[in-house]
Design an enzyme around this catalytic site. Sequence first.
Site, PDB file in Angstrom:
ATOM      1  CG  ASN A 121      -1.850   1.130   1.312  1.00 40.79           C
ATOM      2  OD1 ASN A 121      -1.808   2.036   0.456  1.00 40.79           O
ATOM      3  ND2 ASN A 121      -2.713   1.131   2.316  1.00 40.79           N
ATOM      4  NE  ARG A 160      -6.350   1.653  -0.137  1.00 39.55           N
ATOM      5  CZ  ARG A 160      -6.366   2.916   0.215  1.00 39.55           C
ATOM      6  NH1 ARG A 160      -5.267   3.528   0.562  1.00 39.55           N
ATOM      7  NH2 ARG A 160      -7.499   3.575   0.236  1.00 39.55           N
ATOM      8  CG  HIS A 216     -13.346   3.614   3.669  1.00 37.47           C
ATOM      9  ND1 HIS A 216     -14.186   4.505   4.313  1.00 37.47           N
ATOM     10  CD2 HIS A 216     -12.093   3.997   3.992  1.00 37.47           C
ATOM     11  CE1 HIS A 216     -13.454   5.385   4.981  1.00 37.47           C
ATOM     12  NE2 HIS A 216     -12.177   5.101   4.789  1.00 37.47           N
ATOM     13  NE  ARG A 265     -11.429  13.070   3.721  1.00 36.71           N
ATOM     14  CZ  ARG A 265     -11.009  11.795   3.851  1.00 36.71           C
ATOM     15  NH1 ARG A 265     -11.783  10.893   4.411  1.00 36.71           N
ATOM     16  NH2 ARG A 265      -9.831  11.452   3.388  1.00 36.71           N
ATOM     17  CD  GLU A 269      -8.946  -0.979   3.998  1.00 39.51           C
ATOM     18  OE1 GLU A 269      -9.074  -0.355   2.949  1.00 39.51           O
ATOM     19  OE2 GLU A 269      -8.696  -0.449   5.092  1.00 39.51           O
TER      20      GLU A 269
END
Length: 399
Positions: free
Chosen positions: A7, A91, A180, A241, A384
């Site tokens: 990743n 990823r 996600h 956010r 993940e």
Amino acid sequence: MKVLVINCGSSSLKYQLIDSESEKVLAKGLCERIGIDGSKLTHKVPGREDYVVETPMPDHRKAVSLVFEALTDADHGVVKTVDEIGAIGHRVLHGGATITESCVVDEHVKKVIRDCFDLGPLHNPANLMGIEACEKVVPGKKNVAVFDTTFGMSLPEKAYYYAIPKEYYDKYGIRRYGFHGTSHMFVSRETIRFGKLDPKNAKVIVCHLGNGASVSASIGGKGVDTSMGLTPLEGLIMGTRSGDIDPAVVQFICNHENKTVDEVLNILNKKSGVLGLSGVSSDFRDVSKAAAEGNHMAQVALDAFRYRVAKYIGAYAAAMNGVDAIAFTAGVGENDAETRAQIVGQYLGYLGAKIDPERNQTRSEQEISADDSKVRLFVIPTNEELAICRETVRLVGEA
Ligand code: ADP
């Protein structure tokens, strides 16, 4: 097969070497400060001391070479040669609307990743650098790209189009992509497996509640809606956010504070959410502590965060005309029993959802609903890397 999962960020590279049969992590690590002074690799093998290499890493290629050196190192490694590593899973943030599945990397796939640089300006260039570095350092090894946007590719048109002039979709691909995705795919399928739900028809809502946060709706493990949009800014209130907001707020702040659109977007991405509302922190533990000590806006931030999650659950239960299971995952979803109890207890009674207070104390995979709950509730830790490993094996086995 041993699968290396990579990743890449713009100045970092995280990796895990996973044995796909046992699904155990053999080694994992992190390269930091790639392209900056003070680069460092930290390599961890279960049961051994960390192995730290401090050496310049001018680019991702050097970082990838060091990862392979660490994995095969006589004292700190876990394999004798790179031949023992069957494939590499990467990823990748954005595959645009052209790539609808994970795939073995070829020239076309690399072109699509490059074409999506403006949709994922922070991640896609780094993800491509990681792939190209692996091609150079271990030529001939199969690379698989697993896209964060794949889960959103099964959304119906009514869910992914924004109601703006269609020419913007045609010209620029502006639509809901969702992020996600690898986590939503993994957790929705894991919920079906763990809860022994109908693999084809189970209606599952996954709440991925971390620093970045999103909710998804899926039927039989296939995404039908998801709360993040063209970018990860839409949807839930997150650590920093804002999530959903009236777009006119941007114009208003620009005009009154003499700021550019980019500056305001930066505020909405990095200085808003529970950090902006509470003024305390983006870390939910700090905000919870401040709320417990009587900080009013910290409590408002937590309430607003939970309220927004509940609104999305309600919307997705309506979108699917029902819901069989709700799963909580990621940092807050897995660890914060109070947030789960508040969301279910305050807002989901009308669905017949009931949490069991004792079962809810878990931090690992467990059903947390009461025996008479009409909707089954779960904590399902996300993974993940394992999802990327499984996709890699599926594709390399087929290739
Ligand atoms: P990301 O991957 O988006 O950075 P994570 O999934 O790692 O995020 O989640 C990080 C968040 O989880 C942090 O805000 C942290 O405060 C929160 N978190 C972790 N443990 C707890 C806990 N016990 N209670 C509340 N929040 C927690």
